[in-house]
Design an enzyme around this catalytic site. Structure first.
Site, PDB file in Angstrom:
ATOM      1  N   GLU A 161      -4.902  -9.589   0.785  1.00 12.52           N
ATOM      2  CA  GLU A 161      -5.846  -9.359   1.877  1.00 12.52           C
ATOM      3  C   GLU A 161      -7.128 -10.170   1.795  1.00 12.52           C
ATOM      4  O   GLU A 161      -7.550 -10.762   2.788  1.00 12.52           O
ATOM      5  CB  GLU A 161      -6.171  -7.863   1.986  1.00 12.52           C
ATOM      6  CG  GLU A 161      -5.031  -7.024   2.532  1.00 12.52           C
ATOM      7  CD  GLU A 161      -3.995  -6.597   1.505  1.00 12.52           C
ATOM      8  OE1 GLU A 161      -3.092  -5.830   1.859  1.00 12.52           O
ATOM      9  OE2 GLU A 161      -4.063  -7.035   0.339  1.00 12.52           O
ATOM     10  N   GLU A 174       0.833  -1.203   0.000  1.00 14.48           N
ATOM     11  CA  GLU A 174       0.000   0.000   0.000  1.00 14.48           C
ATOM     12  C   GLU A 174       0.867   1.251   0.000  1.00 14.48           C
ATOM     13  O   GLU A 174       0.603   2.205  -0.746  1.00 14.48           O
ATOM     14  CB  GLU A 174      -0.926   0.000   1.223  1.00 14.48           C
ATOM     15  CG  GLU A 174      -1.980  -1.097   1.159  1.00 14.48           C
ATOM     16  CD  GLU A 174      -2.700  -1.334   2.476  1.00 14.48           C
ATOM     17  OE1 GLU A 174      -2.464  -0.572   3.445  1.00 14.48           O
ATOM     18  OE2 GLU A 174      -3.501  -2.285   2.540  1.00 14.48           O
TER      19      GLU A 174
END
Length: 184
Positions: A58, A38
């Protein structure tokens, strides 16, 4: 509670990277997952070692991406490739990430730092105010109509024309020499 605070802290860190007034370069030399991936995505450039990797695992772990991934990834790759990477958690090596359009360049790990620094020095040699304006306008323009973009660009040009660096750039061009910018 604590979970929300942790997520908000991570999001603030990503927003700082994304909105920092100077270009930010991520140089990945290992596996980037979760917060690492990220953070890299919130940088202006991603350079990777050939054998480094990046993935968004995720949803396979029962959680979800954060840090603006669902905004940035489709902008970089298009919605189809973004879906693929988020839904499947597919792991990309440095070379594959370049092919996907996720990373800008990939090199052998021994060259990663020097090549990244060479690129950073190339940007650093440009007029700092102009580079900052370019970053800001490039981030905001995709969400705006053409008339608004033209107004934003006009304001940026006028602001640059008020700087000493603008005078230096013109003088250097006329004198056929490299400019020396000071960020003022």
């Amino acid at each position: 509670g604590q979970k929300r605070q942790y997520i908000q802290l991570a999001h603030r860190a990503n927003l700082k990277l994304y909105t920092f007034h100077k270009p930010v370069i991520a140089a990945l030399n290992g596996p980037a997952r979760g917060a690492g991936a990220e953070m890299a995505l919130n940088c202006d450039f991603i350079f990777m070692a050939d054998d480094a990797s990046i993935a968004f695992p995720e949803v396979g772990l029962g959680t979800f991406v954060g840090g603006g991934v669902t905004k940035i990834l489709p902008c970089l790759l298009g919605i189809r490739k973004a879906r693929e990477l988020i839904y499947t958690g597919k792991v990309l090596t440095g070379k594959e990430a370049v092919e996907y359009g996720l990373a800008d360049s990939s090199w052998p790990v021994a060259e990663l730092f020097s090549r990244s620094m060479d690129f950073a020095e190339q940007i650093a040699s440009r007029a700092p105010v102009s580079v900052s304006m370019a970053k800001r306008n490039l981030q905001l323009s995709p969400d705006r109509d053409m008339e608004t973009v033209l107004k934003m660009e006009a304001e940026s040009i006028l602001q640059c024309m008020e700087t000493e660096d603008w005078k230096e750039g013109i003088a250097a061009f006329n004198q056929k020499r490299k400019p020396v910018y000071r960020g003022i």
